[in-house]
Scaffold this motif. Structure first.
Motif, PDB file in Angstrom:
ATOM      1  N   GLU A 189       1.407   4.042  -2.875  1.00  0.00           N
ATOM      2  CA  GLU A 189       1.097   5.419  -2.699  1.00  0.00           C
ATOM      3  C   GLU A 189       2.416   6.359  -3.195  1.00  0.00           C
ATOM      4  OE1 GLU A 189      -0.987   8.909  -1.073  1.00  0.00           O
ATOM      5  OE2 GLU A 189      -1.407   6.812  -1.519  1.00  0.00           O
ATOM      6  N   SER A 226       0.779  -1.339  -0.129  1.00  0.00           N
ATOM      7  CA  SER A 226      -0.088  -0.064   0.021  1.00  0.00           C
ATOM      8  C   SER A 226       0.676   1.236  -0.053  1.00  0.00           C
ATOM      9  CB  SER A 226      -0.919   0.110   1.266  1.00  0.00           C
ATOM     10  OG  SER A 226      -1.594   1.145   1.339  1.00  0.00           O
ATOM     11  N   LYS A 271      -4.903  14.890  -1.790  1.00  0.00           N
ATOM     12  CA  LYS A 271      -4.707  14.710  -0.512  1.00  0.00           C
ATOM     13  C   LYS A 271      -5.318  14.856   0.645  1.00  0.00           C
ATOM     14  CE  LYS A 271       0.344  15.334  -2.240  1.00  0.00           C
ATOM     15  NZ  LYS A 271       1.623  16.422  -2.000  1.00  0.00           N
ATOM     16  N   THR A 305       2.348   6.620  -7.098  1.00  0.00           N
ATOM     17  CA  THR A 305       1.383   7.614  -7.500  1.00  0.00           C
ATOM     18  C   THR A 305       1.908   9.202  -7.398  1.00  0.00           C
ATOM     19  OG1 THR A 305      -0.486   6.343  -6.858  1.00  0.00           O
ATOM     20  CG2 THR A 305      -0.966   8.560  -7.146  1.00  0.00           C
ATOM     21  N   GLU A 306       2.749   9.145  -6.292  1.00  0.00           N
ATOM     22  CA  GLU A 306       3.347  10.525  -5.919  1.00  0.00           C
ATOM     23  C   GLU A 306       4.508  10.705  -6.754  1.00  0.00           C
ATOM     24  OE1 GLU A 306       2.799  12.866  -3.689  1.00  0.00           O
ATOM     25  OE2 GLU A 306       1.457  11.906  -2.458  1.00  0.00           O
TER      26      GLU A 306
END
Length: 371
Positions: free
Chosen positions: A230, A226, A297, A233-234
Protein backbone atom coordinates in the motif's frame (compact mmCIF):
# COMPACT_ATOMS: atom_id res chain seq x y z
CA UNK A 1 4.11 68.48 -23.36
CA UNK A 2 3.48 66.62 -20.10
CA UNK A 3 7.22 66.05 -19.44
CA UNK A 4 7.40 69.80 -18.68
CA UNK A 5 4.69 69.43 -16.04
CA UNK A 6 6.37 68.79 -12.65
CA UNK A 7 3.26 67.11 -11.28
CA UNK A 8 3.23 64.61 -14.12
CA UNK A 9 6.94 63.91 -13.76
CA UNK A 10 6.48 63.32 -10.04
CA UNK A 11 3.51 61.04 -10.70
CA UNK A 12 5.44 58.94 -13.20
CA UNK A 13 8.30 58.63 -10.72
CA UNK A 14 5.94 57.53 -7.92
CA UNK A 15 4.25 54.96 -10.15
CA UNK A 16 7.62 53.63 -11.35
CA UNK A 17 8.84 53.22 -7.77
CA UNK A 18 5.64 51.43 -6.82
CA UNK A 19 5.80 49.10 -9.82
CA UNK A 20 9.40 48.15 -9.09
CA UNK A 21 8.41 46.89 -5.65
CA UNK A 22 5.35 44.83 -6.62
CA UNK A 23 5.60 41.09 -7.25
CA UNK A 24 1.91 40.23 -7.81
CA UNK A 25 0.04 41.35 -10.92
CA UNK A 26 -3.36 41.96 -9.25
CA UNK A 27 -1.90 44.14 -6.49
CA UNK A 28 0.33 45.94 -8.99
CA UNK A 29 -2.56 46.84 -11.30
CA UNK A 30 -4.80 47.97 -8.46
CA UNK A 31 -2.08 50.13 -6.89
CA UNK A 32 -0.85 51.68 -10.14
CA UNK A 33 -4.38 52.51 -11.28
CA UNK A 34 -5.17 54.07 -7.89
CA UNK A 35 -2.04 56.26 -8.05
CA UNK A 36 -2.89 57.33 -11.60
CA UNK A 37 -6.37 58.43 -10.57
CA UNK A 38 -5.09 60.23 -7.49
CA UNK A 39 -2.55 62.22 -9.49
CA UNK A 40 -4.68 63.24 -12.48
CA UNK A 41 -8.15 64.43 -13.47
CA UNK A 42 -9.07 60.85 -14.36
CA UNK A 43 -11.67 59.70 -11.82
CA UNK A 44 -12.31 56.07 -12.67
CA UNK A 45 -10.46 53.30 -14.48
CA UNK A 46 -10.49 49.61 -15.29
CA UNK A 47 -8.20 47.07 -16.92
CA UNK A 48 -9.01 44.27 -19.34
CA UNK A 49 -6.65 41.39 -19.97
CA UNK A 50 -7.15 39.92 -23.45
CA UNK A 51 -5.74 36.50 -24.31
CA UNK A 52 -4.49 35.19 -27.65
CA UNK A 53 -7.98 33.99 -28.55
CA UNK A 54 -9.37 37.52 -28.08
CA UNK A 55 -11.21 36.67 -24.87
CA UNK A 56 -11.36 39.70 -22.57
CA UNK A 57 -11.37 39.58 -18.78
CA UNK A 58 -11.97 42.47 -16.39
CA UNK A 59 -9.06 42.10 -13.96
CA UNK A 60 -9.18 45.28 -11.89
CA UNK A 61 -11.10 48.52 -11.49
CA UNK A 62 -11.06 51.60 -9.25
CA UNK A 63 -13.84 54.06 -8.35
CA UNK A 64 -16.43 52.82 -10.83
CA UNK A 65 -19.80 54.57 -10.74
CA UNK A 66 -22.73 52.44 -9.52
CA UNK A 67 -24.02 51.89 -13.06
CA UNK A 68 -20.76 50.22 -14.08
CA UNK A 69 -20.11 48.35 -10.81
CA UNK A 70 -23.67 46.99 -10.66
CA UNK A 71 -23.96 43.22 -10.20
CA UNK A 72 -20.22 42.54 -10.22
CA UNK A 73 -19.51 44.96 -13.09
CA UNK A 74 -21.88 42.98 -15.27
CA UNK A 75 -22.11 45.56 -18.07
CA UNK A 76 -18.34 45.99 -18.31
CA UNK A 77 -17.88 42.23 -18.65
CA UNK A 78 -20.45 41.66 -21.39
CA UNK A 79 -21.28 43.02 -24.80
CA UNK A 80 -19.27 44.62 -27.56
CA UNK A 81 -16.73 47.40 -27.23
CA UNK A 82 -14.86 49.49 -29.78
CA UNK A 83 -11.59 49.40 -27.83
CA UNK A 84 -11.56 45.61 -27.43
CA UNK A 85 -12.48 45.14 -31.09
CA UNK A 86 -9.69 47.46 -32.25
CA UNK A 87 -7.27 45.71 -29.91
CA UNK A 88 -8.18 42.27 -31.30
CA UNK A 89 -7.52 43.44 -34.87
CA UNK A 90 -4.23 45.03 -33.78
CA UNK A 91 -5.43 48.50 -34.85
CA UNK A 92 -5.12 50.08 -31.42
CA UNK A 93 -1.49 51.10 -31.08
CA UNK A 94 -1.57 54.13 -28.76
CA UNK A 95 -3.73 56.01 -26.27
CA UNK A 96 -6.99 57.06 -27.92
CA UNK A 97 -10.28 58.72 -27.15
CA UNK A 98 -13.31 56.46 -27.59
CA UNK A 99 -16.12 58.06 -29.53
CA UNK A 100 -18.68 55.67 -28.08
CA UNK A 101 -18.59 52.71 -25.67
CA UNK A 102 -21.35 50.15 -26.05
CA UNK A 103 -20.73 48.80 -22.55
CA UNK A 104 -21.17 52.18 -20.88
CA UNK A 105 -24.18 52.93 -23.06
CA UNK A 106 -25.75 49.59 -22.11
CA UNK A 107 -25.20 50.28 -18.41
CA UNK A 108 -26.81 53.71 -18.69
CA UNK A 109 -29.75 52.36 -20.71
CA UNK A 110 -30.34 49.60 -18.14
CA UNK A 111 -30.86 52.28 -15.47
CA UNK A 112 -29.24 50.14 -12.75
CA UNK A 113 -27.55 53.01 -10.92
CA UNK A 114 -26.06 56.46 -11.19
CA UNK A 115 -23.48 56.67 -13.99
CA UNK A 116 -22.14 59.88 -12.44
CA UNK A 117 -21.89 61.53 -15.86
CA UNK A 118 -19.37 58.94 -17.10
CA UNK A 119 -20.29 58.56 -20.78
CA UNK A 120 -16.96 58.14 -22.59
CA UNK A 121 -13.48 56.88 -21.85
CA UNK A 122 -9.91 56.86 -23.15
CA UNK A 123 -8.09 53.61 -23.80
CA UNK A 124 -4.48 52.50 -24.20
CA UNK A 125 -2.97 49.07 -24.87
CA UNK A 126 -0.81 47.46 -22.21
CA UNK A 127 2.23 45.96 -23.83
CA UNK A 128 5.95 45.33 -23.51
CA UNK A 129 7.78 45.35 -26.81
CA UNK A 130 5.72 43.25 -29.21
CA UNK A 131 3.98 41.36 -26.41
CA UNK A 132 0.48 42.61 -25.61
CA UNK A 133 -1.52 41.97 -22.44
CA UNK A 134 -4.72 44.01 -22.57
CA UNK A 135 -6.19 47.49 -22.16
CA UNK A 136 -6.17 50.27 -19.60
CA UNK A 137 -9.30 52.45 -19.71
CA UNK A 138 -9.90 55.69 -17.81
CA UNK A 139 -12.81 58.13 -17.66
CA UNK A 140 -13.83 61.46 -16.15
CA UNK A 141 -17.37 62.83 -15.59
CA UNK A 142 -18.67 65.17 -18.30
CA UNK A 143 -15.64 64.46 -20.49
CA UNK A 144 -15.91 63.26 -24.08
CA UNK A 145 -12.33 63.83 -25.16
CA UNK A 146 -8.99 64.07 -23.38
CA UNK A 147 -6.26 66.32 -24.76
CA UNK A 148 -2.95 65.16 -26.22
CA UNK A 149 -1.06 65.87 -23.01
CA UNK A 150 -3.39 63.64 -21.00
CA UNK A 151 -3.23 60.88 -23.60
CA UNK A 152 0.58 61.01 -23.63
CA UNK A 153 0.62 60.71 -19.86
CA UNK A 154 -1.74 57.76 -20.08
CA UNK A 155 0.54 56.17 -22.68
CA UNK A 156 3.59 56.56 -20.46
CA UNK A 157 1.81 54.97 -17.50
CA UNK A 158 0.62 52.12 -19.72
CA UNK A 159 4.20 51.55 -20.87
CA UNK A 160 5.34 51.34 -17.25
CA UNK A 161 2.55 48.92 -16.35
CA UNK A 162 3.23 46.76 -19.43
CA UNK A 163 6.91 46.51 -18.49
CA UNK A 164 5.95 45.58 -14.92
CA UNK A 165 3.58 42.85 -16.14
CA UNK A 166 6.35 41.40 -18.29
CA UNK A 167 8.83 41.50 -15.40
CA UNK A 168 6.42 39.75 -13.02
CA UNK A 169 5.56 37.11 -15.62
CA UNK A 170 9.24 36.41 -16.30
CA UNK A 171 9.93 36.17 -12.56
CA UNK A 172 7.06 33.74 -12.07
CA UNK A 173 8.22 31.72 -15.06
CA UNK A 174 11.69 31.44 -13.55
CA UNK A 175 10.17 30.45 -10.19
CA UNK A 176 8.01 27.81 -11.86
CA UNK A 177 11.03 26.39 -13.68
CA UNK A 178 12.92 26.23 -10.41
CA UNK A 179 9.96 24.54 -8.77
CA UNK A 180 9.74 21.96 -11.57
CA UNK A 181 13.46 21.24 -11.23
CA UNK A 182 13.09 20.81 -7.47
CA UNK A 183 10.07 18.54 -7.91
CA UNK A 184 12.01 16.45 -10.41
CA UNK A 185 14.94 16.17 -8.00
CA UNK A 186 12.66 15.18 -5.14
CA UNK A 187 10.88 12.64 -7.35
CA UNK A 188 14.22 11.08 -8.33
CA UNK A 189 15.30 10.93 -4.68
CA UNK A 190 12.05 9.30 -3.61
CA UNK A 191 12.28 6.79 -6.43
CA UNK A 192 15.92 5.94 -5.84
CA UNK A 193 15.79 5.75 -2.05
CA UNK A 194 12.42 5.40 -0.30
CA UNK A 195 10.74 3.59 -3.19
CA UNK A 196 13.55 1.03 -3.39
CA UNK A 197 13.57 0.52 0.38
CA UNK A 198 9.83 -0.14 0.40
CA UNK A 199 10.24 -2.61 -2.45
CA UNK A 200 12.96 -4.41 -0.49
CA UNK A 201 10.71 -4.60 2.58
CA UNK A 202 7.95 -6.07 0.40
CA UNK A 203 10.28 -8.79 -0.87
CA UNK A 204 11.52 -9.52 2.66
CA UNK A 205 7.97 -9.78 3.98
CA UNK A 206 7.02 -12.09 1.11
CA UNK A 207 9.98 -14.33 1.93
CA UNK A 208 8.95 -14.29 5.61
CA UNK A 209 5.46 -15.47 4.66
CA UNK A 210 6.88 -18.36 2.62
CA UNK A 211 9.46 -19.41 5.22
CA UNK A 212 7.42 -19.03 8.40
CA UNK A 213 5.89 -22.09 10.01
CA UNK A 214 4.18 -20.35 12.92
CA UNK A 215 0.76 -19.07 11.79
CA UNK A 216 0.99 -15.92 13.93
CA UNK A 217 4.38 -15.02 12.47
CA UNK A 218 3.12 -15.78 8.95
CA UNK A 219 0.11 -13.49 9.52
CA UNK A 220 2.40 -10.75 10.81
CA UNK A 221 4.56 -10.95 7.67
CA UNK A 222 1.41 -10.87 5.53
CA UNK A 223 0.29 -7.68 7.28
CA UNK A 224 3.72 -6.14 6.72
CA UNK A 225 3.63 -7.14 3.05
CA UNK A 226 0.14 -5.68 2.60
CA UNK A 227 1.00 -2.40 4.34
CA UNK A 228 4.26 -2.05 2.42
CA UNK A 229 2.52 -2.69 -0.90
CA UNK A 230 0.00 0.00 0.00
CA UNK A 231 2.84 2.38 0.86
CA UNK A 232 4.49 1.56 -2.49
CA UNK A 233 1.33 2.49 -4.36
CA UNK A 234 1.07 5.74 -2.38
CA UNK A 235 4.73 6.49 -3.11
CA UNK A 236 4.31 5.91 -6.84
CA UNK A 237 1.28 8.20 -6.84
CA UNK A 238 3.30 10.87 -5.04
CA UNK A 239 6.13 10.56 -7.56
CA UNK A 240 3.60 10.91 -10.39
CA UNK A 241 2.26 14.09 -8.79
CA UNK A 242 5.75 15.52 -8.41
CA UNK A 243 6.84 14.65 -11.92
CA UNK A 244 3.89 13.82 -14.22
CA UNK A 245 4.77 11.50 -17.06
CA UNK A 246 2.74 11.01 -20.19
CA UNK A 247 1.39 14.54 -20.80
CA UNK A 248 3.45 14.59 -23.98
CA UNK A 249 1.06 11.89 -25.20
CA UNK A 250 -2.02 13.97 -24.41
CA UNK A 251 -4.14 14.82 -21.39
CA UNK A 252 -6.54 11.89 -21.67
CA UNK A 253 -3.78 9.29 -22.03
CA UNK A 254 -1.94 10.77 -19.05
CA UNK A 255 -5.06 10.61 -16.87
CA UNK A 256 -5.78 7.06 -18.00
CA UNK A 257 -2.18 5.99 -17.28
CA UNK A 258 -2.37 7.48 -13.80
CA UNK A 259 -5.60 5.61 -13.13
CA UNK A 260 -3.96 2.35 -14.22
CA UNK A 261 -1.04 3.03 -11.91
CA UNK A 262 -3.56 3.32 -9.04
CA UNK A 263 -5.14 0.04 -10.06
CA UNK A 264 -8.27 1.67 -11.50
CA UNK A 265 -9.97 0.96 -14.81
CA UNK A 266 -10.95 4.27 -16.39
CA UNK A 267 -13.44 4.55 -19.26
CA UNK A 268 -12.77 7.78 -21.18
CA UNK A 269 -15.17 9.81 -23.33
CA UNK A 270 -14.02 12.83 -25.38
CA UNK A 271 -16.14 15.50 -27.08
CA UNK A 272 -14.42 18.21 -29.11
CA UNK A 273 -10.78 18.73 -30.05
CA UNK A 274 -8.36 18.91 -27.14
CA UNK A 275 -6.01 21.78 -27.97
CA UNK A 276 -5.54 23.42 -24.60
CA UNK A 277 -2.79 25.73 -23.34
CA UNK A 278 -0.13 23.73 -21.49
CA UNK A 279 -0.93 25.53 -18.22
CA UNK A 280 -4.60 24.49 -18.45
CA UNK A 281 -3.65 20.95 -19.46
CA UNK A 282 -1.31 20.42 -16.51
CA UNK A 283 -3.83 22.03 -14.15
CA UNK A 284 -6.57 19.64 -15.26
CA UNK A 285 -4.19 16.71 -14.95
CA UNK A 286 -3.42 17.69 -11.34
CA UNK A 287 -7.13 18.04 -10.55
CA UNK A 288 -7.92 14.62 -12.04
CA UNK A 289 -5.03 13.11 -10.08
CA UNK A 290 -6.67 14.24 -6.87
CA UNK A 291 -10.06 13.05 -8.09
CA UNK A 292 -8.71 9.59 -8.95
CA UNK A 293 -6.91 9.43 -5.60
CA UNK A 294 -10.25 10.03 -3.89
CA UNK A 295 -11.89 7.28 -5.96
CA UNK A 296 -9.19 4.81 -4.96
CA UNK A 297 -9.14 5.78 -1.28
CA UNK A 298 -12.82 6.41 -0.56
CA UNK A 299 -15.14 5.01 -3.25
CA UNK A 300 -14.41 1.32 -2.69
CA UNK A 301 -14.52 0.55 -6.44
CA UNK A 302 -11.91 -0.13 -9.11
CA UNK A 303 -13.76 1.42 -12.07
CA UNK A 304 -14.60 5.01 -12.99
CA UNK A 305 -15.71 7.07 -15.99
CA UNK A 306 -14.01 10.22 -17.24
CA UNK A 307 -15.73 12.67 -19.61
CA UNK A 308 -14.09 15.72 -21.19
CA UNK A 309 -15.92 18.23 -23.39
CA UNK A 310 -14.00 21.05 -25.07
CA UNK A 311 -15.78 24.08 -26.54
CA UNK A 312 -14.53 27.36 -27.97
CA UNK A 313 -14.66 29.01 -24.54
CA UNK A 314 -14.18 26.38 -21.85
CA UNK A 315 -13.45 22.77 -20.98
CA UNK A 316 -15.70 20.55 -18.86
CA UNK A 317 -14.32 17.48 -17.06
CA UNK A 318 -16.49 14.93 -15.24
CA UNK A 319 -15.16 12.07 -13.12
CA UNK A 320 -17.85 9.59 -12.12
CA UNK A 321 -17.80 6.46 -9.96
CA UNK A 322 -20.46 4.11 -8.61
CA UNK A 323 -18.83 3.75 -5.20
CA UNK A 324 -19.81 4.42 -1.61
CA UNK A 325 -20.62 8.07 -2.11
CA UNK A 326 -20.92 10.59 0.70
CA UNK A 327 -23.29 13.17 2.09
CA UNK A 328 -22.20 16.65 0.93
CA UNK A 329 -23.95 18.09 4.00
CA UNK A 330 -21.73 16.10 6.32
CA UNK A 331 -18.44 17.99 6.00
CA UNK A 332 -16.62 15.64 8.41
CA UNK A 333 -17.06 12.71 6.01
CA UNK A 334 -15.48 14.53 3.05
CA UNK A 335 -11.96 13.64 1.89
CA UNK A 336 -11.28 17.29 2.68
CA UNK A 337 -7.60 17.58 1.82
CA UNK A 338 -7.98 16.24 -1.70
CA UNK A 339 -11.22 18.11 -2.32
CA UNK A 340 -9.81 21.37 -1.01
CA UNK A 341 -6.78 20.90 -3.27
CA UNK A 342 -9.07 20.48 -6.27
CA UNK A 343 -11.16 23.51 -5.27
CA UNK A 344 -8.05 25.68 -4.86
CA UNK A 345 -6.67 24.65 -8.25
CA UNK A 346 -10.02 25.30 -9.97
CA UNK A 347 -10.37 28.73 -8.37
CA UNK A 348 -6.85 29.62 -9.55
CA UNK A 349 -8.17 29.22 -13.12
CA UNK A 350 -11.39 31.18 -12.36
CA UNK A 351 -13.29 27.94 -12.93
CA UNK A 352 -16.15 26.17 -11.14
CA UNK A 353 -16.18 22.84 -9.31
CA UNK A 354 -19.04 20.78 -7.90
CA UNK A 355 -19.47 17.36 -6.29
CA UNK A 356 -22.76 15.48 -6.63
CA UNK A 357 -22.94 12.48 -4.35
CA UNK A 358 -25.24 10.34 -2.22
CA UNK A 359 -24.51 7.54 0.22
CA UNK A 360 -24.40 4.26 -1.70
CA UNK A 361 -24.94 5.92 -5.09
CA UNK A 362 -21.48 7.04 -6.10
CA UNK A 363 -19.94 10.44 -6.76
CA UNK A 364 -19.66 12.79 -9.74
CA UNK A 365 -17.00 15.50 -9.85
CA UNK A 366 -17.70 18.41 -12.27
CA UNK A 367 -14.95 20.84 -13.22
CA UNK A 368 -15.39 23.68 -15.74
CA UNK A 369 -12.39 25.83 -16.71
CA UNK A 370 -12.53 28.84 -19.10
CA UNK A 371 -9.61 29.43 -21.48
Amino acid sequence: MYMNDPSHTTLLKEIAEFLNEETEIDAMLQGALTKLLQGTKFETGWVFFINERGRSELVTHVSLPPALSYNGCDHLKKGGCWCVSRYRTNKLQKASNIIECQRIEAAIAADVGDHQNITHHATVPLQSGHERFGLLNVATPNTIRFNEEELELLESVAFQIGSAIKRILLTKQAQEMALVQERNRLARDLHDSVNQLLFSVTLTARAGVELSVDSDVKELFQDVQSLTQEALTEMRALIWQLRPKGLEGGLVDAIKSYAEMLGLTLQTNVTGVIQLPSRIEEGLFRMMQEGLNNVRKHAGVTKADFYITVTATDVLCILKDDGRGFSPKNEKSLPSVGMQSIRSRVEAFQGKVEWISEIGKGTELFIRIPY
